[in-house]
Structures are given as structure tokens and as C-alpha cells.
Design an enzyme around this catalytic site. Structure first.
Site, PDB file in Angstrom:
ATOM      1  N   LYS A  96      32.717  32.654 -17.778  1.00  3.38           N
ATOM      2  CA  LYS A  96      33.021  33.655 -16.764  1.00  3.38           C
ATOM      3  C   LYS A  96      32.479  33.169 -15.429  1.00  3.38           C
ATOM      4  O   LYS A  96      31.301  32.827 -15.312  1.00  3.38           O
ATOM      5  CB  LYS A  96      32.383  34.993 -17.135  1.00  3.38           C
ATOM      6  CG  LYS A  96      32.587  36.055 -16.066  1.00  3.38           C
ATOM      7  CD  LYS A  96      32.109  37.406 -16.524  1.00  3.38           C
ATOM      8  CE  LYS A  96      32.248  38.437 -15.415  1.00  3.38           C
ATOM      9  NZ  LYS A  96      31.812  39.768 -15.835  1.00  3.38           N
TER      10      LYS A  96
ATOM     11  N   LYS B   8      37.519  33.852 -17.833  1.00  4.31           N
ATOM     12  CA  LYS B   8      37.699  34.867 -16.799  1.00  4.31           C
ATOM     13  C   LYS B   8      37.248  34.325 -15.447  1.00  4.31           C
ATOM     14  O   LYS B   8      36.186  33.715 -15.392  1.00  4.31           O
ATOM     15  CB  LYS B   8      36.851  36.080 -17.195  1.00  4.31           C
ATOM     16  CG  LYS B   8      36.936  37.246 -16.254  1.00  4.31           C
ATOM     17  CD  LYS B   8      36.047  38.318 -16.786  1.00  4.31           C
ATOM     18  CE  LYS B   8      36.117  39.518 -15.874  1.00  4.31           C
ATOM     19  NZ  LYS B   8      35.262  40.585 -16.311  1.00  4.31           N
TER      20      LYS B   8
HETATM   21  C1  PBG Z   1      30.903  42.886 -15.318  1.00  3.95           C
HETATM   22  C2  PBG Z   1      32.385  42.867 -15.415  1.00  3.95           C
HETATM   23  C3  PBG Z   1      33.232  42.575 -14.353  1.00  3.95           C
HETATM   24  C4  PBG Z   1      34.522  42.643 -14.844  1.00  3.95           C
HETATM   25  C5  PBG Z   1      34.449  42.995 -16.193  1.00  3.95           C
HETATM   26  N1  PBG Z   1      33.104  43.125 -16.535  1.00  3.95           N
HETATM   27  C6  PBG Z   1      32.951  42.324 -12.924  1.00  3.95           C
HETATM   28  C7  PBG Z   1      31.850  41.498 -12.520  1.00  3.95           C
HETATM   29  O1  PBG Z   1      31.419  40.585 -13.219  1.00  3.95           O
HETATM   30  O2  PBG Z   1      31.347  41.757 -11.427  1.00  3.95           O
HETATM   31  C8  PBG Z   1      35.732  42.360 -14.012  1.00  3.95           C
HETATM   32  C9  PBG Z   1      37.007  42.900 -14.475  1.00  3.95           C
HETATM   33  C10 PBG Z   1      38.093  42.801 -13.470  1.00  3.95           C
HETATM   34  O3  PBG Z   1      37.917  42.327 -12.335  1.00  3.95           O
HETATM   35  O4  PBG Z   1      39.187  43.211 -13.830  1.00  3.95           O
HETATM   36  N2  PBG Z   1      30.193  43.116 -16.440  1.00  3.95           N
END
Ligand code: PBG
Length: 330
Positions: free
Chosen positions: A201, A255
Site C-alpha cells: 500500500k 493499492k
Molecule cells: C486507511 C485506508 C485508506 C483507504 C482505505 N483504508 C486511506 C488511507 O490510507 O489514508 C483508502 C480507500 C480509498 O481511497 O478508496 N486505513
């Protein structure tokens, strides 16, 4: 490479001359089976509160989430992923509300499993919806504490699984959390609960609209670059994945999505585990914004981008477009 003939004996366009032969030779196909529908839920009374930056996406009440699960079942969508918008009054520095067995996520999980037991429910393991600073972990003197956070995440995962979650998906990027969650689940008899690790991620600007959706945008102090990955890196993603696989991850997630297809392809090729991509909020917003201007055809872009994930090697995609895509696919 297995083609030998040269032009004019070889004429690749022969295989594209009509729909029947294109169908016959198509290598990758998108189906409802490939979709995990991401939805945002809230603890307010209104059934749907539109998210401004994500036209067509609303924060759903517990009741509306249960309805959505029924809709997913009808559309043949195998699983849903839920993300909470928590009332600001319930947030604190340690994200204590994340450990409330009667909190929003647990209520939503129970309602959804009740409404549509055949739909797999995936929950996010991270503290950011619950902390007043918007970080995924505990913050002390400007630093995110790893091991202390992992302890909380383990508890959070366990509570969600007790409420009926089928897949826990740690999205926090702390080190060692997959192994800790696996042993805690096993110790309590939850050997069959799946872990989908957000293994690779990246710290990304593509999450912008999500932070509005869950109400952490204004809260977030600083950025997440000490735990989420640097987008200049690819070998590092392989090391992250290797650790999570060794710790017991059943499924892997990359992601954001469309800008990271090279990572999806490498992860799938090197590890061979079920691998998913997350088409995140910013990707959704970009498609909807351009479509609203009449500059692109969103239905076609949705199918094209989702198929691109499959072509890159993904076994499926987490997407806010899942219901739309399943409808388009008939
Ligand atoms: C954080 C989390 C995020 C998303 C899912 N879980 C955002 C981040 O890491 O700040 C993003 C999902 C999206 O942008 O659709 N635990």
C-alpha cells in the site's frame, strides 16, 4: 513469444474482424465474480448521505448497508468491503471506538450477514476512522508507534471477526500485524477467517476523496509516509508481500489501483497467491468528474479499467463501481 509468421502471411487484424472472433480469442474477461464492492457506512440516522467528492457514493446507515448486501447477492457480487465514517465526538487519540464490540462496524457486519449470509464481508483493520489525528496507528511525539498499534489492531480484528466478518483486511501498513492477527484469531478458534493483507500500500494522493468520505480529511495531521510505501519503489513491495505471505496472509492487495498495475503483475507472478487491486476513491472521483463534464463515457471506462486489472494479473478488484459494473455486465 510463439509467433513465427511474418506479414503478409501473418495478419493480426484477421482475429479482430468481427465480434464473434474477438469474443473467441479474448484472453481476459471481467465478471461479477471478480468484484469486491467497497461501501462507506456511518452511524447517523439518514439512510444515505452523499459523499460530495464521490458522486454516486453515499455513506450508508446500518439498515441501508444491509439492503446493499442483498443487492450484492442479487448481482452475484461475492464480497463487500466496509469502511466507517465515525461521529467526530467518538474519536480520540487512541481510536478507542475501534474496540467497541457494539460500535458501527460490528453492527453493520451483523446486519449485513443477517440480510445476505452468502455475501463475504471484509472489514478494514486500521485506526484512522477512529483517531482524532487521522492516522492508522498510535501517535506519540509525532511518531507512529508500531508494536503498540499492532496490539490494538489485533484486538480490533478479533472484535470484528466475533461480529461475523469473513475477511479481515489490515490496511495500516504496520510491520508484523498479519502474523499477530493470525495467531490471535487462531488462539480464539477463528482458524477459518481469511486475512487479505494490504501488502503493498503506497502513500498516495489518490486517497483524497476517501478521507472526506470517512471524515478524516480535516483531522489528518501530516502524512502517512512513515508507514505507507514510497511510490518510487517496486522491489520494496516484493519484500512487504514476502513478509505478509510468511506471516499467513491468504490474499494480497495492492493499492492504489490503476497507476500500480506493474506492482499487481509482479506480485501475482512472484507469489501466485490470490491477488487483488483496489480501485481507490481518487480513481473513482477522476472517472466521475470527467464523465460529468461529458469528456469520457464512464460506463465504458469502468469496464475497461476493471478488465485492465484482470489483464495485469489481479484475481479481482475492490471498487466503488462494483454494483454498477455487475449491472453493466448483465
Ligand atoms: C486507511 C485506508 C485508506 C483507504 C482505505 N483504508 C486511506 C488511507 O490510507 O489514508 C483508502 C480507500 C480509498 O481511497 O478508496 N486505513
Amino acid at each position: 513469444m510463439n509467433y513465427t509468421a511474418r506479414f503478409p502471411a501473418a495478419r493480426p487484424r484477421r482475429l479482430r474482424q468481427s465480434e464473434w472472433v474477438r469474443r473467441l480469442t479474448r484472453e481476459h474477461r471481467l465478471g461479477a465474480d471478480d468484484l469486491i464492492w467497497s461501501v462507506v457506512v456511518h452511524d447517523g440516522a439518514e439512510d444515505e448521505v452523499p459523499v460530495a467528492a464521490m458522486p454516486g457514493v453515499s455513506r450508508l446507515s446500518v439498515r441501508a448497508a444491509a439492503q446493499a448486501a442483498k443487492r450484492a447477492a442479487k448481482l452475484g457480487i461475492p464480497a463487500m468491503a466496509i469502511f466507517p465514517h465515525i461521529d467526530g465526538a467518538k474519536k480520540d487519540s487512541t481510536g478507542r471506538e475501534a474496540l467497541n464490540p457494539d460500535g458501527l462496524i460490528c453492527s453493520v457486519v451483523r446486519a449485513m450477514k443477517d440480510a445476505a449470509p452468502e455475501v463475504g464481508i471484509m472489514v478494514d483493520v486500521a485506526l484512522d476512522p477512529f483517531t482524532d489525528h487521522g492516522h492508522d496507528g498510535l501517535l506519540r511525539d509525532g511518531r507512529i508507534l508500531n508494536d503498540e498499534t499492532v496490539e490494538l489492531l489485533t484486538e480490533q480484528a478479533l472484535i470484528q471477526v466475533k461480529a461475523g466478518a469473513d475477511i479481515v483486511a489490515p490496511s495500516d501498513m504496520m510491520d508484523g500485524r498479519v502474523g499477530a492477527i493470525r495467531s490471535a484469531l487462531d488462539a480464539e478458534g477463528h482458524q477459518d477467517t481469511l486475512i487479505m493483507s494490504y501488502a503493498a500500500k503506497y502513500a498516495s494522493a489518490f486517497y483524497g476523496p476517501y478521507r472526506e468520505a470517512i471524515g478524516s480529511a480535516k483531522a489528518l495531521k501530516g502524512d502517512k509516509r512513515t508507514y505507507q510505501m514510497d511510490y518510487g519503489n517496486s522491489d520494496e513491495a516484493m519484500r512487504e508481500v514476502a513478509l505478509d505471505v510468511a506471516e499467513g496472509a491468504d490474499m494480497l492487495l495492492v493499492k492504489p489501483g490503476i497507476a500500480y498495475l506493474d506492482i499487481v503483475a509482479r506480485v501475482k507472478a512472484e507469489f501466485g497467491l490470490p491477488t487483488y487491486a483496489f480501485q481507490v476513491s481518487g480513481e473513482y472521483a477522476m472517472i466521475k468528474a470527467a464523465a460529468a463534464q461529458g469528456w469520457i463515457d464512464d460506463d465504458r471506462i469502468v469496464l475497461e479499467t476493471l478488465t485492465a486489472f484482470k489483464r495485469a494479473g489481479a484475481d479481482g478488484v475492490v471498487t466503488y463501481f462494483a454494483a454498477k459494473a455487475a449491472e453493466l455486465l448483465g
